[in-house]
Design an enzyme around this catalytic site. Structure first.
Site, PDB file in Angstrom:
ATOM      1  N   LEU A   1      14.052  18.899 -19.999  1.00 59.22           N
ATOM      2  CA  LEU A   1      15.005  17.790 -19.915  1.00 59.22           C
ATOM      3  C   LEU A   1      15.213  17.307 -18.486  1.00 59.22           C
ATOM      4  O   LEU A   1      15.579  16.153 -18.264  1.00 59.22           O
ATOM      5  CB  LEU A   1      16.357  18.210 -20.500  1.00 59.22           C
ATOM      6  CG  LEU A   1      16.370  18.619 -21.976  1.00 59.22           C
ATOM      7  CD1 LEU A   1      17.744  19.152 -22.354  1.00 59.22           C
ATOM      8  CD2 LEU A   1      15.984  17.447 -22.860  1.00 59.22           C
ATOM      9  N   GLY A   2      15.026  18.191 -17.532  1.00 62.44           N
ATOM     10  CA  GLY A   2      15.244  17.822 -16.143  1.00 62.44           C
ATOM     11  C   GLY A   2      14.685  18.881 -15.222  1.00 62.44           C
ATOM     12  O   GLY A   2      14.397  20.003 -15.640  1.00 62.44           O
TER      13      GLY A   2
ATOM     14  N   GLY B   1      15.326  21.408  -7.459  1.00 64.26           N
ATOM     15  CA  GLY B   1      14.685  22.184  -6.419  1.00 64.26           C
ATOM     16  C   GLY B   1      14.520  23.651  -6.742  1.00 64.26           C
ATOM     17  O   GLY B   1      13.602  24.297  -6.256  1.00 64.26           O
TER      18      GLY B   1
ATOM     19  N   VAL C   1      15.855  22.353 -16.507  1.00 62.29           N
ATOM     20  CA  VAL C   1      16.718  22.365 -17.680  1.00 62.29           C
ATOM     21  C   VAL C   1      15.833  22.047 -18.875  1.00 62.29           C
ATOM     22  O   VAL C   1      15.092  21.062 -18.858  1.00 62.29           O
ATOM     23  CB  VAL C   1      17.855  21.329 -17.570  1.00 62.29           C
ATOM     24  CG1 VAL C   1      18.722  21.367 -18.827  1.00 62.29           C
ATOM     25  CG2 VAL C   1      18.701  21.596 -16.338  1.00 62.29           C
TER      26      VAL C   1
ATOM     27  N   ASP D   1      32.604  18.551  -6.757  1.00 61.95           N
ATOM     28  CA  ASP D   1      31.392  17.723  -6.876  1.00 61.95           C
ATOM     29  C   ASP D   1      31.592  16.681  -7.973  1.00 61.95           C
ATOM     30  O   ASP D   1      30.736  16.491  -8.834  1.00 61.95           O
ATOM     31  CB  ASP D   1      30.188  18.616  -7.186  1.00 61.95           C
ATOM     32  CG  ASP D   1      28.854  17.924  -6.899  1.00 61.95           C
ATOM     33  OD1 ASP D   1      28.866  16.889  -6.198  1.00 61.95           O
ATOM     34  OD2 ASP D   1      27.810  18.407  -7.377  1.00 61.95           O
TER      35      ASP D   1
END
Length: 374
Positions: A31-32, A35, A39, A158
């Site tokens: 999915l992603g 670094g 995922v 964040d």
């Protein structure tokens, strides 16, 4: 393995073995990628590799060689394990921690899968396609997520659209806050970080709300957030100017109310969530807007659904956060079964964030003096 070497990605159909033999994890699709890891969408399978049920989950990985001090996944797991003990109503905006473990190459956690981020939705929809009700409900839900996160004793640090995602499929009316790798007990992206962050001051609960406020403003009217791409000093000056402007801003009265209130707060102030919530709901009432309408993407899903595949695609926060540069919505029309044994085995190493135990409010630092807000 040296830090310069990167392990291979998990491959589709790869089986991730668990310590307990009751089930394993099977990788479906990536999915992603970031670094330090990936995922992936995963499912539960038995020893023979067959699916146990039809549920899908998100597995977030981190390279095994990530140092103790750089391991965001470790912090994230600690935070998620902490709120997993809370009542359901206190964690409705948090993804559930399902499982965690490690292999020779990876550390990993498995959580509930989610849909697109608010950043992705901002790029997908034209400003005219997002109703005022959806914008205000996004503001309320994202703010409630911060409130609940503070209630369990953590600062997020964040806050940005990329770290909020809508639920997956039928849960797309709920917005979840994710990516707790920078969380601490009681550094932000440049676009949404609070002014105290620019001044290198200790961040408090107020600063999560200020970052949320910048994000909310950007959802409502992108013309007000005009410091994207500027240096830190210039961005700070722009944020100061915006707060001054909003205190007499009549176009969106709720901005005036919220900005004045936030500027009264100091480091250890107890932010009144109810006051901020009422600023939005009172504004909605004055504009005769209902906050019970389905969110636009949920309505779109129901309109387009054929009884099989949900229109909201699965996603998850990248293991290494990046700041998106997509076009905002500019909706100025508003005015018109955790493995406890694994937890115990790492307790000596992972029972603290900033030196304080998870689930508690006190910090190891003595905070007798309030930082200057000059």
């Amino acid at each position: 393995m040296s830090n310069s070497q990167k392990p291979p990605s998990l491959q589709p159909n790869e089986i991730i073995k668990r310590t307990k033999p009751d089930y394993n994890w099977k990788v479906i699709v990536e999915l992603g990628k970031g670094g330090y890891g990936t995922v992936n969408k995963v499912i539960k399978v038995n020893e023979e590799g067959f699916a146990i049920d039809d549920k899908e989950y998100a597995m977030k990985t981190e390279q095994k060689f990530a140092s103790k001090h750089s391991s965001r996944l470790k912090i994230e797991r600690n935070v998620m394990a902490s709120y997993s003990k809370c009542d359901a109503q206190c964690k409705e905006h948090f993804p559930e921690l399902i499982d965690f473990g490690q292999s020779p190459v990876w550390k990993w956690i498995v959580m509930t899968i989610v849909g697109p981020s608010l950043e992705e939705l901002k790029m997908k929809y034209k400003p005219s396609d997002i109703p005022p009700s959806t914008i205000l409900q996004c503001g309320l839900q994202t703010m409630k997520a911060i409130h609940d996160f503070h209630q369990i004793g953590f600062l997020h640090r964040d806050i940005k659209p990329a770290n909020y995602c809508i639920g997956y499929g039928s849960k797309s009316e709920t917005i979840y806050v994710l990516d707790f790798g920078l969380a601490r007990k009681y550094r932000l992206p440049e676009w949404y970080c609070s002014r105290a962050s620019h001044r290198c001051e200790e961040l408090g609960r107020r600063d999560d709300y200020e970052s949320w406020f910048f994000m909310f403003i950007d959802l409502v009217d992108t013309t007000l957030i005009d410091w994207k791409g500027l240096t830190r000093p210039d961005a700070y000056a722009k944020k100061q100017e915006l707060f001054t402007k909003l205190k007499t801003y009549e176009k969106e009265p709720m901005f005036k109310v919220i900005s004045i209130y936030l500027d009264t707060l100091v480091y250890d102030s107890d932010v009144k969530f109810g006051f901020l919530r009422d600023a939005i709901t009172d504004y909605a009432r004055s504009c005769k807007l209902t906050l019970k309408e389905p969110l636009v993407w949920f309505k779109e899903r129901n309109d387009n659904e054929s009884g099989s595949t949900p229109t909201t695609s699965a996603t998850a926060c990248s293991p290494s956060s990046s700041t998106g540069t997509g076009t905002g919505t500019g909706v100025s029309k508003i005015a018109s079964n955790i493995d406890q044994k694994s937890i115990a085995s790492d307790r000596n190493e992972e029972n603290s964030l900033d030196g304080s135990k998870t689930g508690t409010w006190k910090s190891t630092k003595t905070r007798n003096k309030k930082p200057s807000r000059k």
